[in-house]
Design an enzyme around this catalytic site. Structure first.
Site, PDB file in Angstrom:
ATOM      1  N   LYS A  68      -4.021  -2.223   9.185  1.00 33.21           N
ATOM      2  CA  LYS A  68      -5.347  -2.786   8.886  1.00 33.21           C
ATOM      3  C   LYS A  68      -5.400  -4.300   9.115  1.00 33.21           C
ATOM      4  O   LYS A  68      -6.428  -4.840   9.490  1.00 33.21           O
ATOM      5  CB  LYS A  68      -5.725  -2.481   7.440  1.00 33.21           C
ATOM      6  CG  LYS A  68      -6.165  -1.052   7.260  1.00 33.21           C
ATOM      7  CD  LYS A  68      -6.591  -0.770   5.848  1.00 33.21           C
ATOM      8  CE  LYS A  68      -6.885   0.715   5.757  1.00 33.21           C
ATOM      9  NZ  LYS A  68      -7.188   1.162   4.426  1.00 33.21           N
ATOM     10  N   ASN A  89     -10.763  -1.473   8.655  1.00 39.01           N
ATOM     11  CA  ASN A  89     -10.419  -0.037   8.668  1.00 39.01           C
ATOM     12  C   ASN A  89     -11.280   0.731   9.663  1.00 39.01           C
ATOM     13  O   ASN A  89     -11.122   1.938   9.808  1.00 39.01           O
ATOM     14  CB  ASN A  89     -10.536   0.579   7.268  1.00 39.01           C
ATOM     15  CG  ASN A  89     -11.976   0.840   6.866  1.00 39.01           C
ATOM     16  OD1 ASN A  89     -12.886   0.175   7.354  1.00 39.01           O
ATOM     17  ND2 ASN A  89     -12.185   1.798   5.991  1.00 39.01           N
ATOM     18  N   GLY A 130      -0.525  -3.571  -5.869  1.00 39.06           N
ATOM     19  CA  GLY A 130      -0.639  -3.700  -4.414  1.00 39.06           C
ATOM     20  C   GLY A 130      -1.616  -4.805  -4.060  1.00 39.06           C
ATOM     21  O   GLY A 130      -2.645  -4.976  -4.731  1.00 39.06           O
ATOM     22  N   ALA A 134      -6.160  -2.495   1.353  1.00 38.05           N
ATOM     23  CA  ALA A 134      -7.115  -1.821   0.460  1.00 38.05           C
ATOM     24  C   ALA A 134      -7.417  -2.682  -0.755  1.00 38.05           C
ATOM     25  O   ALA A 134      -8.580  -2.793  -1.182  1.00 38.05           O
ATOM     26  CB  ALA A 134      -6.558  -0.466   0.041  1.00 38.05           C
ATOM     27  N   TYR A 225      -5.215  10.194  -2.193  1.00 37.40           N
ATOM     28  CA  TYR A 225      -5.934  11.463  -2.391  1.00 37.40           C
ATOM     29  C   TYR A 225      -5.110  12.659  -1.942  1.00 37.40           C
ATOM     30  O   TYR A 225      -5.500  13.806  -2.158  1.00 37.40           O
ATOM     31  CB  TYR A 225      -7.278  11.441  -1.647  1.00 37.40           C
ATOM     32  CG  TYR A 225      -7.139  11.160  -0.166  1.00 37.40           C
ATOM     33  CD1 TYR A 225      -7.245   9.867   0.328  1.00 37.40           C
ATOM     34  CD2 TYR A 225      -6.872  12.185   0.730  1.00 37.40           C
ATOM     35  CE1 TYR A 225      -7.078   9.596   1.670  1.00 37.40           C
ATOM     36  CE2 TYR A 225      -6.707  11.928   2.088  1.00 37.40           C
ATOM     37  CZ  TYR A 225      -6.823  10.630   2.546  1.00 37.40           C
ATOM     38  OH  TYR A 225      -6.659  10.370   3.874  1.00 37.40           O
TER      39      TYR A 225
END
Ligand code: NAP
Length: 283
Positions: A68, A89, A130, A134, A225
């Site tokens: 990314k 993204n 993190g 994201a 997910y």
């Protein structure tokens, strides 16, 4: 029959991704001659791949870990979110391989958090694990929603420090901190805990948080997910906390990417059904 327009996802690894299911379902529903596929790409092949998208009849890409941030240098135009986050993204391929970069992660996350989960970030205390692509997209949205504090933790401390610096330029009201160890955190004050690391994607990954750090009044949101329930989410659910995985974030970010790719409104219900079916096959 006309050649199908190609779209897809680049990253390494990409085989865990459910994106092809939702995009292909949307193309089919709208009767479009288009196909979305996975492009597992080694770093040494990234430049050659991006420079030949038009030639290879690829009209749009999603980008996942670890590219990314790396794709930024190849973009000819960047959306405000991409300029802020330094991460894209979504890439739309124009004439002569003119590459436009967007970041739909933050908006997808925000839509799920605020409108579906009914979590109002205003004045809340947030801990984010993190500080990669994201996390940048998410914190950009959280700042705009006027959270009270953001604590950043990354195994590479410098990444968290860099993100803190960027975020501090965006807001004077939000207190932004970097922590060297999770033991430093006063967890009882945390309202929202977000895992924005890949830790939890593999069965062998450890849980990044200890059980006694969690409390039942917090929302624990894991961007992962697949698997649908990480060790972190299971632990949080066991102690009675509200939890969410990243599936609906995936849906909403994907819907927005679809619109950038095609100029059409994304058929979200169709895309959601396709995702649900794909998830059921995983279980
Ligand atoms: P990224 O750019 O690689 O950032 C992840 C960051 O977390 C890196 O700085 C990494 O450090 C750090 N990290 C790794 N393990 C850690 C740990 N145990 N504790 C603290 N920090 C750790 O990845 P990303 O693109 O931000 O994606 C992060 C996760 O979110 C992935 O699982 C991805 O699939 C998921 N995601 C989901 C959605 C969705 O729609 N649901 C959207 C975007 C991302 P190193 O680089 O040194 O490993």
């Amino acid at each position: 029959m006309k050649d199908k327009k190609l779209f897809g996802l680049i990253g390494w690894p990409v085989k865990h991704s459910l994106s092809p299911f939702m995009h292909n379902a949307a193309f089919k529903y709208l009767g479009m001659e288009a196909c979305y596929r996975l492009f597992p790409l080694k770093e040494e092949d990234l430049e050659g791949f991006l420079k030949n998208l038009s030639k290879n009849k690829i009209f749009g890409l999603n980008v996942t870990i670890p590219y990314k941030e790396k794709v930024i240098e190849y973009l000819d135009w960047k959306s405000p979110q991409v300029r802020f986050t330094g991460a894209a993204n979504t890439i739309v391929v124009g004439k002569n391989n003119y590459l436009k970069g967007f970041n739909t992660d933050g908006i997808g996350f925000n839509r799920h958090l605020v409108y579906d989960l009914k979590f109002n970030p205003r004045d809340k205390n947030v801990l984010i694990l993190g500080a990669g692509g994201a996390a940048k997209a998410i914190t950009y949205q959280l700042i705009r929603r006027r959270v009270a504090t953001i604590l950043l933790y990354d195994i590479v401390r410098e990444k968290a420090e860099n993100l803190k610096e960027k975020l501090s330029q965006q807001s004077e009201d939000c207190a932004i901190g970097v922590i060297a160890s999770l033991e430093e955190v006063d967890f009882k004050n945390i309202d929202l805990l977000i895992n924005a690391t890949p830790c939890g994607m593999k069965k062998t990954d450890p849980c990044p948080i200890k059980k006694d750090m969690l409390h039942k009044n917090m929302l624990v949101y894991d961007l992962i997910y697949n698997p649908t329930q990480t060790k972190l989410l299971r632990l949080a659910s066991d102690i009675g906390a509200k939890t969410s995985n990243g599936l609906r974030m995936l849906l909403y970010q994907g819907g927005l990417s679809f619109t950038h790719f095609t100029g059409k409104k994304a058929p979200l219900r169709v895309m959601e059904e396709a995702l649900k079916k794909a998830v059921n096959r995983l279980c």
